[in-house]
Scaffold this motif. Structure first.
Motif, PDB file in Angstrom:
ATOM      1  N   LEU A  52       0.869  -1.161   0.000  1.00 35.64           N
ATOM      2  CA  LEU A  52       0.000   0.000   0.000  1.00 35.64           C
ATOM      3  C   LEU A  52       0.915   1.222   0.000  1.00 35.64           C
ATOM      4  N   ARG A  53       0.869   1.983  -1.103  1.00 32.68           N
ATOM      5  CA  ARG A  53       1.746   3.140  -1.254  1.00 32.68           C
ATOM      6  C   ARG A  53       0.917   4.418  -1.342  1.00 32.68           C
ATOM      7  N   ALA A  54       1.392   5.459  -0.690  1.00 32.22           N
ATOM      8  CA  ALA A  54       0.743   6.764  -0.776  1.00 32.22           C
ATOM      9  C   ALA A  54       1.808   7.850  -0.761  1.00 32.22           C
ATOM     10  N   THR A  55       1.657   8.823  -1.663  1.00 27.09           N
ATOM     11  CA  THR A  55       2.630   9.916  -1.760  1.00 27.09           C
ATOM     12  C   THR A  55       1.900  11.244  -1.846  1.00 27.09           C
ATOM     13  N   LEU A  56       2.334  12.175  -1.016  1.00 28.09           N
ATOM     14  CA  LEU A  56       1.782  13.525  -0.957  1.00 28.09           C
ATOM     15  C   LEU A  56       2.813  14.510  -1.499  1.00 28.09           C
ATOM     16  N   VAL A  57       2.385  15.389  -2.406  1.00 25.28           N
ATOM     17  CA  VAL A  57       3.266  16.421  -2.972  1.00 25.28           C
ATOM     18  C   VAL A  57       2.490  17.724  -3.059  1.00 25.28           C
ATOM     19  N   TRP A  58       3.143  18.811  -2.740  1.00 24.10           N
ATOM     20  CA  TRP A  58       2.555  20.125  -2.985  1.00 24.10           C
ATOM     21  C   TRP A  58       3.629  21.091  -3.472  1.00 24.10           C
ATOM     22  N   THR A  59       3.211  22.016  -4.320  1.00 23.10           N
ATOM     23  CA  THR A  59       4.122  23.049  -4.809  1.00 23.10           C
ATOM     24  C   THR A  59       4.039  24.218  -3.842  1.00 23.10           C
ATOM     25  N   ASP A  60       5.042  24.330  -3.006  1.00 23.06           N
ATOM     26  CA  ASP A  60       5.008  25.330  -1.943  1.00 23.06           C
ATOM     27  C   ASP A  60       5.157  26.741  -2.515  1.00 23.06           C
ATOM     28  N   HIS A  61       4.587  27.703  -1.813  1.00 17.21           N
ATOM     29  CA  HIS A  61       4.713  29.100  -2.228  1.00 17.21           C
ATOM     30  C   HIS A  61       6.129  29.608  -1.957  1.00 17.21           C
ATOM     31  N   PRO A  62       6.595  30.564  -2.745  1.00 14.76           N
ATOM     32  CA  PRO A  62       7.949  31.099  -2.540  1.00 14.76           C
ATOM     33  C   PRO A  62       8.108  31.694  -1.151  1.00 14.76           C
ATOM     34  N   GLY A  63       9.209  31.368  -0.510  1.00 15.63           N
ATOM     35  CA  GLY A  63       9.502  31.928   0.808  1.00 15.63           C
ATOM     36  C   GLY A  63      10.404  33.138   0.697  1.00 15.63           C
ATOM     37  N   LEU A  66       1.678  13.734   5.889  1.00 18.83           N
ATOM     38  CA  LEU A  66       0.983  12.545   5.411  1.00 18.83           C
ATOM     39  C   LEU A  66       0.853  11.539   6.547  1.00 18.83           C
ATOM     40  N   GLN A  67      -0.357  11.011   6.718  1.00 21.87           N
ATOM     41  CA  GLN A  67      -0.604  10.002   7.744  1.00 21.87           C
ATOM     42  C   GLN A  67      -1.379   8.828   7.143  1.00 21.87           C
ATOM     43  N   LEU A  68      -1.085   7.626   7.639  1.00 21.60           N
ATOM     44  CA  LEU A  68      -1.830   6.421   7.281  1.00 21.60           C
ATOM     45  C   LEU A  68      -2.590   5.973   8.521  1.00 21.60           C
ATOM     46  N   VAL A  69      -3.923   5.907   8.400  1.00 20.40           N
ATOM     47  CA  VAL A  69      -4.781   5.637   9.557  1.00 20.40           C
ATOM     48  C   VAL A  69      -5.643   4.412   9.277  1.00 20.40           C
ATOM     49  N   ASN A  84      10.440  19.299   3.790  1.00 17.56           N
ATOM     50  CA  ASN A  84      10.252  18.788   2.439  1.00 17.56           C
ATOM     51  C   ASN A  84       8.790  18.875   2.006  1.00 17.56           C
ATOM     52  N   ASN A  85       8.595  19.095   0.710  1.00 17.93           N
ATOM     53  CA  ASN A  85       7.235  19.162   0.172  1.00 17.93           C
ATOM     54  C   ASN A  85       6.826  17.856  -0.515  1.00 17.93           C
ATOM     55  N   VAL A  86       7.487  16.764  -0.136  1.00 14.50           N
ATOM     56  CA  VAL A  86       7.148  15.411  -0.593  1.00 14.50           C
ATOM     57  C   VAL A  86       7.180  14.481   0.621  1.00 14.50           C
ATOM     58  N   GLU A  87       6.124  13.697   0.784  1.00 12.22           N
ATOM     59  CA  GLU A  87       6.117  12.680   1.839  1.00 12.22           C
ATOM     60  C   GLU A  87       5.523  11.402   1.263  1.00 12.22           C
ATOM     61  N   ARG A  88       6.133  10.257   1.603  1.00 11.79           N
ATOM     62  CA  ARG A  88       5.678   8.975   1.064  1.00 11.79           C
ATOM     63  C   ARG A  88       5.639   7.924   2.155  1.00 11.79           C
ATOM     64  N   VAL A  89       4.630   7.060   2.096  1.00 15.57           N
ATOM     65  CA  VAL A  89       4.574   5.901   2.986  1.00 15.57           C
ATOM     66  C   VAL A  89       4.414   4.652   2.126  1.00 15.57           C
ATOM     67  N   ILE A  90       5.183   3.604   2.470  1.00 13.65           N
ATOM     68  CA  ILE A  90       5.044   2.288   1.844  1.00 13.65           C
ATOM     69  C   ILE A  90       4.744   1.295   2.961  1.00 13.65           C
ATOM     70  N   ALA A 112      -3.291  29.849   0.906  1.00 12.08           N
ATOM     71  CA  ALA A 112      -4.097  28.752   0.376  1.00 12.08           C
ATOM     72  C   ALA A 112      -3.240  27.810  -0.465  1.00 12.08           C
ATOM     73  N   GLN A 113      -3.314  26.500  -0.169  1.00 12.36           N
ATOM     74  CA  GLN A 113      -2.363  25.552  -0.737  1.00 12.36           C
ATOM     75  C   GLN A 113      -3.056  24.385  -1.456  1.00 12.36           C
ATOM     76  N   PRO A 114      -2.839  24.242  -2.783  1.00 11.46           N
ATOM     77  CA  PRO A 114      -3.258  23.017  -3.472  1.00 11.46           C
ATOM     78  C   PRO A 114      -2.260  21.902  -3.208  1.00 11.46           C
ATOM     79  N   PHE A 115      -2.681  20.650  -3.428  1.00 11.54           N
ATOM     80  CA  PHE A 115      -1.785  19.513  -3.215  1.00 11.54           C
ATOM     81  C   PHE A 115      -2.224  18.365  -4.109  1.00 11.54           C
ATOM     82  N   ALA A 116      -1.390  17.346  -4.181  1.00 15.63           N
ATOM     83  CA  ALA A 116      -1.713  16.137  -4.945  1.00 15.63           C
ATOM     84  C   ALA A 116      -1.385  14.915  -4.108  1.00 15.63           C
TER      85      ALA A 116
END
Length: 221
Positions: free
Chosen positions: A118-129, A143-146, A172-178, A199-203
């Motif tokens: 079971l794989r899940a990956t979260l990515v978002w394009t962060d706003h410029p700091g 990212l959490q697996l519940v 980091n703006n990438v998180e993955r769980v396997i 306001a932040q979009p994500f995938a």
């Protein structure tokens, strides 16, 4: 190729369907590629095995399209069954952005078998700091697996005898769980906005022997 997969309607069936065509976000393309990336099995010059992903040596691993998305039935795949996803579920949250901390989002899925990870990956394009932010994220999502109300990932201090407590990734703006050999049942893939200043979009990309359970929240999943 991956962008074409979505723009020509291969998602979600794996077969070209004009009614399913859409333009994916950059965050979604990155999430799908990283979600299916396979660990390199090589060795260092000193004979030790290469550090497993994620690491400085191999990043998230080797990109493998056949392990990232279901491909057309006409394609003759030369990969193991365990590495070929039965299903891909995505969430490309471009318009309905997260606007405040605490407003959790996610996906409810049923795991129907334990052969595939079971794989899940979260990515978002962060706003410029700001120039003096020292690499800190403007927005931080976790990212959490519940399962059945229990947070399986990230691990808590109790799971490691209190020696280590994972408080989240703030850099980091990438998180993955396997989750290998997952128990059959229902899971919630949670996107937790730890800090949202803009306001932040994500995938989100999820693969495995999974089916989406629509219309559920974290509380009802």
């Amino acid at each position: 190729l991956l962008r074409q997969y979505f723009t020509e309607g291969f998602y979600p069936s794996g077969e070209k369907t004009s009614a399913d065509e859409f333009v994916p976000s950059a965050a979604l393309l990155k999430a799908v590629m990283i979600n299916g990336a396979q660990a390199l099995k090589g060795f260092e010059s000193d004979g030790w095995p290469i550090d497993p992903p994620p690491s400085l040596k191999q990043g998230w691993g080797r990109i493998e399209l056949a392990a990232s998305v279901p491909l057309p039935s006409s394609v003759n795949l030369d990969v193991s069954h365990a590495n070929t996803p039965t299903n891909l579920i995505i969430l490309d949250d471009v318009e309905d952005k997260i606007t405040k901390s605490g407003g959790e989002r996610g996906l409810c899925v049923d795991v129907d078998g334990s052969i595939e990870d079971l794989r899940a990956t979260l990515v978002w394009t962060d706003h410029p700091g700001s120039m003096d932010a020292e690499g800190a994220l403007v927005n931080n999502l976790d990212l959490q697996l519940v399962k059945a109300g229990d947070v399986l990932w990230p691990l808590s201090g109790d799971d490691l005898d209190g020696v280590f407590h994972f408080n989240g990734d703030y850099y980091n703006n990438v998180e993955r769980v396997i989750w290998s050999e997952p128990e059959v049942g229902r899971y919630w893939i949670n996107v937790k906005p730890t800090r949202v200043q803009v306001a932040q979009p994500f995938a989100l990309a999820v693969t495995g022997q999974v089916t989406e359970v629509a219309g559920k929240t974290k509380a009802t999943c």
